[in-house]
Design an enzyme around this catalytic site. Structure first.
Site, PDB file in Angstrom:
ATOM      1  N   THR A   1       0.866  -1.180   0.000  1.00 34.68           N
ATOM      2  CA  THR A   1       0.000   0.000   0.000  1.00 34.68           C
ATOM      3  C   THR A   1       0.897   1.222   0.000  1.00 34.68           C
ATOM      4  OG1 THR A   1      -1.717  -1.189   1.210  1.00 34.68           O
ATOM      5  CG2 THR A   1      -1.857   1.217   1.183  1.00 34.68           C
TER       6      THR A   1
ATOM      7  N   VAL B   1      -3.766  -5.251  -1.658  1.00 32.75           N
ATOM      8  CA  VAL B   1      -4.681  -6.324  -1.251  1.00 32.75           C
ATOM      9  C   VAL B   1      -5.463  -5.904  -0.020  1.00 32.75           C
ATOM     10  CG1 VAL B   1      -2.967  -7.966  -2.096  1.00 32.75           C
ATOM     11  CG2 VAL B   1      -3.126  -7.532   0.360  1.00 32.75           C
TER      12      VAL B   1
ATOM     13  N   TYR C   1      -8.428   2.944  -4.650  1.00 34.84           N
ATOM     14  CA  TYR C   1      -9.472   2.256  -3.886  1.00 34.84           C
ATOM     15  C   TYR C   1      -8.947   1.781  -2.538  1.00 34.84           C
ATOM     16  CZ  TYR C   1     -12.816  -1.022  -2.141  1.00 34.84           C
ATOM     17  OH  TYR C   1     -13.685  -1.659  -1.311  1.00 34.84           O
ATOM     18  N   LYS C   2      -7.738   1.211  -2.513  1.00 35.22           N
ATOM     19  CA  LYS C   2      -7.195   0.699  -1.250  1.00 35.22           C
ATOM     20  C   LYS C   2      -7.091   1.822  -0.209  1.00 35.22           C
ATOM     21  CE  LYS C   2      -5.277  -1.951   1.809  1.00 35.22           C
ATOM     22  NZ  LYS C   2      -3.973  -2.616   1.680  1.00 35.22           N
ATOM     23  N   LEU C   3      -6.655   2.987  -0.621  1.00 33.16           N
ATOM     24  CA  LEU C   3      -6.534   4.094   0.326  1.00 33.16           C
ATOM     25  C   LEU C   3      -7.900   4.585   0.775  1.00 33.16           C
ATOM     26  CD1 LEU C   3      -3.556   6.064  -1.255  1.00 33.16           C
ATOM     27  CD2 LEU C   3      -3.516   4.500   0.702  1.00 33.16           C
TER      28      LEU C   3
END
Length: 295
Positions: A97, A122, A171-173
């Site tokens: 990340t 992930v 999106y992960k953040l």
């Protein structure tokens, strides 16, 4: 099967590398702390002293690292991936990340070196990494992702392709920012419940059955009540703080305010200042318990 280089053998990376081994791939591992590699070597992995040596003859390079600084050291530092003998078209699959700026920087460097870059953070805890039930959040060219799918399959039960490089990280953040707000909220709620004389364990049970329930709320409220912040580490306060700061930086790039996220980051900053950053993120309740009323 394929020869794969895997760099970064923390709680997540070790499980992911193990899944690739179990799928029959030849996996070459390297890590800043060599001792972490021993369980994988016992399973048949090969050891390389540096990332540059690990990537020789590899069709893909996976990385699972803690932050931007670690990513720069592994990819572009002395003995880094990009100093190795890379075959044209080798996949660069960055599962860490990272900040959006770092993703842009790294994808440009990898592409210039002839690699196919997949932005592939992930979601899932270490148990999911070990069981191959992660969710992959991918930003990549369509053709690159289709070619890489057989390599990704052992790692995940779900894969979302959000668009070009950078979209997976975005999106992960976003989802980790939502998680930070939820965790900060449940910490404040439980601290209030304690002051009100409620039974914290009963409150956690009721939360799990109510409308406020989410995996983050349920897991962290239970850990807050148990007070076991220093055991069975799932996700540290330091990593949550880093992800939240990166998410707020993304919001600034997009020109949108995130005041709830900033409040969560302030609490995480305080958590780190108190020396609790390496504990489970549930330790944020200790910050909530100590905060006086603003009246």
């Amino acid at each position: 099967m394929s020869r794969i280089a895997f760099i970064g053998l923390g709680r997540m990376g070790s499980g992911m590398a193990g899944r690739l081994l179990a799928a029959g791939h030849e996996v070459v591992v390297t890590n800043r702390t060599p001792q972490r590699a021993q369980p994988l070597l016992d399973q048949g992995a090969l050891w390389a002293p540096t990332p540059a040596e690990a990537v020789t003859d590899a069709v893909a390079v996976f990385a699972m690292l803690s932050d931007d600084a670690a990513s720069r050291a592994v990819w572009e530092g002395p003995g880094g991936v990009l100093a190795g003998q890379l075959e044209p078209g080798t996949f660069a699959i960055e599962c860490s990340t990272l900040s959006p700026a770092r993703v842009r920087e790294l994808s440009a460097a990898a592409t210039a070196a002839g690699m196919r870059y997949l932005d592939c953070p992930v979601t899932g805890l270490p148990e999911a990494a070990a069981s191959g039930s992660l969710t992959l959040l991918v930003g990549a060219e369509d053709a690159d992702l289709e070619l890489a799918r057989p390599l990704l399959k052992p790692l995940a039960s779900d894969l979302f392709h959000f668009g070009p490089v950078g979209s997976g990280t975005a999106y992960k953040l976003i989802v980790n920012l939502i998680g930070a707000v939820q965790i900060a909220g449940v910490a404040e709620g439980l601290a209030m419940a304690e002051r009100a004389g409620l039974d914290p364990a009963q409150v956690a049970t009721a939360l799990a059955l109510g409308q406020a329930a989410s995996p983050q709320v349920v897991r962290n409220s239970q850990r807050m009540v148990a007070g076991d912040h220093d055991s069975n580490l799932a996700f540290s306060g330091r990593l949550r703080q880093k992800d939240t700061a990166y998410a707020i930086a993304l919001a600034h790039e997009l020109g949108i305010g995130v005041p709830f996220g900033q409040v969560a980051l302030d609490g995480l900053d305080e958590l780190l200042a108190e020396g609790w950053g390496e504990l489970n993120e549930s330790a944020i309740i200790e910050v909530a318990r100590r905060r006086p009323s603003q009246d």
